[in-house]
Design an enzyme around this catalytic site. Structure first.
Site, PDB file in Angstrom:
ATOM      1  N   LYS A  28       0.860  -1.195   0.000  1.00 47.23           N
ATOM      2  CA  LYS A  28       0.000   0.000   0.000  1.00 47.23           C
ATOM      3  C   LYS A  28       0.884   1.229   0.000  1.00 47.23           C
ATOM      4  O   LYS A  28       1.778   1.364   0.841  1.00 47.23           O
ATOM      5  CB  LYS A  28      -0.890   0.003   1.258  1.00 47.23           C
ATOM      6  CG  LYS A  28      -1.878   1.152   1.279  1.00 47.23           C
ATOM      7  CD  LYS A  28      -3.106   0.813   0.464  1.00 47.23           C
ATOM      8  CE  LYS A  28      -3.986   2.030   0.208  1.00 47.23           C
ATOM      9  NZ  LYS A  28      -3.462   2.912  -0.853  1.00 47.23           N
TER      10      LYS A  28
ATOM     11  N   LYS B 122       5.515   1.804  -2.969  1.00 46.62           N
ATOM     12  CA  LYS B 122       5.453   3.145  -3.548  1.00 46.62           C
ATOM     13  C   LYS B 122       5.728   3.035  -5.034  1.00 46.62           C
ATOM     14  O   LYS B 122       6.344   2.061  -5.501  1.00 46.62           O
ATOM     15  CB  LYS B 122       6.490   4.066  -2.903  1.00 46.62           C
ATOM     16  CG  LYS B 122       6.110   5.538  -2.927  1.00 46.62           C
ATOM     17  CD  LYS B 122       5.021   5.875  -1.927  1.00 46.62           C
ATOM     18  CE  LYS B 122       4.722   7.372  -1.939  1.00 46.62           C
ATOM     19  NZ  LYS B 122       3.759   7.751  -0.892  1.00 46.62           N
TER      20      LYS B 122
ATOM     21  N   GLY C 194      -2.765   8.078  -4.555  1.00 46.35           N
ATOM     22  CA  GLY C 194      -2.136   9.254  -5.132  1.00 46.35           C
ATOM     23  C   GLY C 194      -0.983   9.753  -4.282  1.00 46.35           C
ATOM     24  O   GLY C 194      -0.781   9.329  -3.153  1.00 46.35           O
ATOM     25  N   ASP C 195      -0.202  10.641  -4.851  1.00 42.48           N
ATOM     26  CA  ASP C 195       0.900  11.322  -4.165  1.00 42.48           C
ATOM     27  C   ASP C 195       1.112  12.619  -4.938  1.00 42.48           C
ATOM     28  O   ASP C 195       0.189  13.091  -5.618  1.00 42.48           O
ATOM     29  CB  ASP C 195       2.149  10.432  -4.132  1.00 42.48           C
ATOM     30  CG  ASP C 195       3.211  10.923  -3.143  1.00 42.48           C
ATOM     31  OD1 ASP C 195       4.141  11.601  -3.592  1.00 42.48           O
ATOM     32  OD2 ASP C 195       3.086  10.650  -1.935  1.00 42.48           O
TER      33      ASP C 195
ATOM     34  N   THR D  87      -4.519  13.544   5.457  1.00 40.96           N
ATOM     35  CA  THR D  87      -3.117  13.731   5.844  1.00 40.96           C
ATOM     36  C   THR D  87      -2.956  15.000   6.667  1.00 40.96           C
ATOM     37  O   THR D  87      -2.290  14.992   7.710  1.00 40.96           O
ATOM     38  CB  THR D  87      -2.214  13.769   4.601  1.00 40.96           C
ATOM     39  OG1 THR D  87      -2.440  12.611   3.808  1.00 40.96           O
ATOM     40  CG2 THR D  87      -0.749  13.818   5.001  1.00 40.96           C
TER      41      THR D  87
ATOM     42  N   ASN E 136      -2.541  19.949  -1.244  1.00 41.95           N
ATOM     43  CA  ASN E 136      -3.595  19.278  -0.490  1.00 41.95           C
ATOM     44  C   ASN E 136      -3.261  19.128   0.987  1.00 41.95           C
ATOM     45  O   ASN E 136      -4.076  19.464   1.860  1.00 41.95           O
ATOM     46  CB  ASN E 136      -3.839  17.898  -1.114  1.00 41.95           C
ATOM     47  CG  ASN E 136      -4.937  17.141  -0.418  1.00 41.95           C
ATOM     48  OD1 ASN E 136      -6.108  17.442  -0.588  1.00 41.95           O
ATOM     49  ND2 ASN E 136      -4.584  16.153   0.376  1.00 41.95           N
TER      50      ASN E 136
ATOM     51  N   SER F 156      -6.884   5.766   3.588  1.00 42.50           N
ATOM     52  CA  SER F 156      -6.916   4.902   2.403  1.00 42.50           C
ATOM     53  C   SER F 156      -7.302   3.479   2.797  1.00 42.50           C
ATOM     54  O   SER F 156      -8.075   2.812   2.095  1.00 42.50           O
ATOM     55  CB  SER F 156      -5.549   4.897   1.712  1.00 42.50           C
ATOM     56  OG  SER F 156      -5.369   6.047   0.919  1.00 42.50           O
TER      57      SER F 156
END
Length: 451
Positions: A93, A129, A168-169, A213, A244, A383
């Protein structure tokens, strides 16, 4: 140097040798190893069966070509990555990052950090990742769609809700997730909602995910402040970034009574002594995709913009600093300035935004310091809650999800605080997070045997 320290140094030297030219990965491993001396002194069995060496070696590294066609009909080539670091606690993850700086070393550093971060949540998720050196900035929606479809055409064969679940990142938001999920559905002929997180609300996404986050970092920082018998109320707060994570950190800190006096982007930072106008910031950054300098122009008197060439956001005096932009943005000289100006708490909203030298300055000065693997775990925790909702074909309210997030962040804080005290370093959240995360990964690995 003890025999234990010598053994760890020998392992670290081998990690560097086997992963040459990957300084970010070396930095992440070094930071964890600096905490492991205490735990292996108490539990020397962790040095058996190359357990630590195995933790530092990804289970799988995938690198692939991503060809796509731009709006002028020219074929472009990018490189895609997915590092499946550890499945000891569950399916891999971790997010996908689209940015020109992406390379295998950065993805490995992020995957290594993600493994321990995910372990700290207490949820059944492993660490991974991925991403690409593709830059979505300045690209049309059609170009982004074609890139995402090509990227997923290769990556989809390595994914699955019980195998690997990306999110997402940096550079990967709701638009990119939507394009990738659509291509995954087309290729597999399955509506497997749990294979990606950060999805849109109309096709399996979770309420509170985009806020998670920033909200989570705020909850963690609030818990750190409570150990000093104080709170955000009336505190001056500086938050780097304006994406974000930063925006929702600002929102939640403001709700907790703090006053955010500065934020930034890659071009520089703004100082607003009256407190950052969140609605104006969101309009500029989320709706118009503008630069932070526009905030000063529109806000008017009492607000000033400083370009990145002329100064650092960390020159602004504050009680609480929350670096939320990118890795290694806060360096030793910045940390020294913050300490001199009286900062009492620093909490990482981004992944490894403080250099090792900066972290050392904060720890030696007795500043409460929340490392990213603990403080910014709220995103991946939510998530995992999205995965839970998908698996049960359920949908939670915003309040339900946020309440779970708040509980998880409190539990992460308390685990770090308790473990640090147990290992003779009261209040050292870096040591507490590293040891707690390491033990949670090491135990199932030992149980599985040499695999």
């Amino acid at each position: 140097m003890t025999n234990t320290d010598e053994k760890l140094e020998s392992i670290f030297d081998e990690v560097v040798r086997r992963n040459a030219g990957e300084p970010e990965f070396h930095q992440a491993v070094r930071e964890v190893f600096d905490s492991l001396g205490r735990v292996v002194a108490k539990r020397p069995d962790y040095l058996e069966d190359a357990l630590i060496e195995r933790i530092c070696e990804p289970e799988r590294q995938i690198i692939f070509r991503v060809p796509w066609t731009d709006d002028q009909g020219r074929v472009q080539i990018n490189r895609g990555f997915r590092v499946q670091f550890s499945s000891a606690m569950g399916p891999y993850k971790g997010g996908l990052r689209f940015h020109p700086s992406v390379n295998v070393g950065i993805i490995k550093f992020l995957g290594f950090e993600q493994t321990f971060k995910n372990a700290l949540t207490g949820l059944p998720i492993g660490g991974g990742k991925g991403g690409s050196d593709f830059d979505p900035k300045g690209r049309s929606d059609g170009e982004v769609m074609r890139f995402c479809q090509s990227f997923m055409t290769e990556l989809h064969r390595h994914l699955g809700e019980y195998t690997d679940v990306p999110a997402g990142d940096i550079g990967v938001g709701a638009r990119e997730i939507g394009y990738m999920f659509g291509q995954y559905k087309r290729l597999t002929n399955r509506f497997e909602a749990g294979v990606l997180t950060g999805k849109g609300l109309f096709y399996g996404g979770s309420l509170a995910r985009k806020e998670a986050t920033g909200y989570g970092n705020t909850y963690f920082t609030q818990a750190m402040l409570e150990t000093a018998k104080t709170s955000f109320d009336g505190k001056r707060v500086v938050v780097s970034g304006s994406g974000n994570v930063a925006i929702y950190t600002i929102e939640k800190v403001r709700a907790c009574g703090g006053k955010i006096v500065a934020c930034s982007d890659s071009s520089g930072y703004v100082v607003d002594e009256a407190g950052i106008d969140l609605e104006l910031l969101q309009e500029i950054k989320e709706t118009r995709r503008g630069r932070i300098s526009e905030y000063a122009e529109l806000r008017g008197s009492g607000v000033h913009f400083v370009s990145s060439e002329k100064g650092s956001i960390w020159d602004v005096p504050c009680d609480v600093a929350m670096p939320s932009a990118t890795q290694n943005e806060l360096m030793e000289e910045h940390a020294t300035t913050l300490v001199r100006n009286g900062v009492m708490a620093v909490s990482e909203g981004a992944n490894m935004p403080c250099t090792p030298e900066a972290t050392r300055v904060f720890r030696e000065a007795g500043v409460r310091f929340g490392p990213g693997k603990a403080a910014n775990a709220g995103g991946v925790a939510t998530s995992a809650l999205e995965m839970q909702q998908n698996a049960s074909r359920d949908r939670w309210t915003f309040q339900q999800t946020e309440a779970r997030l708040a509980t998880i962040m409190r539990e992460i804080h308390d685990a770090c605080y308790t473990v640090a005290d147990e290992y003779g370093a009261p209040g050292d959240y870096v040591l507490g997070a590293n040891i707690a995360g390491f033990i949670r990964v090491a135990e199932p690995m030992r149980a599985f045997g040499v695999v």
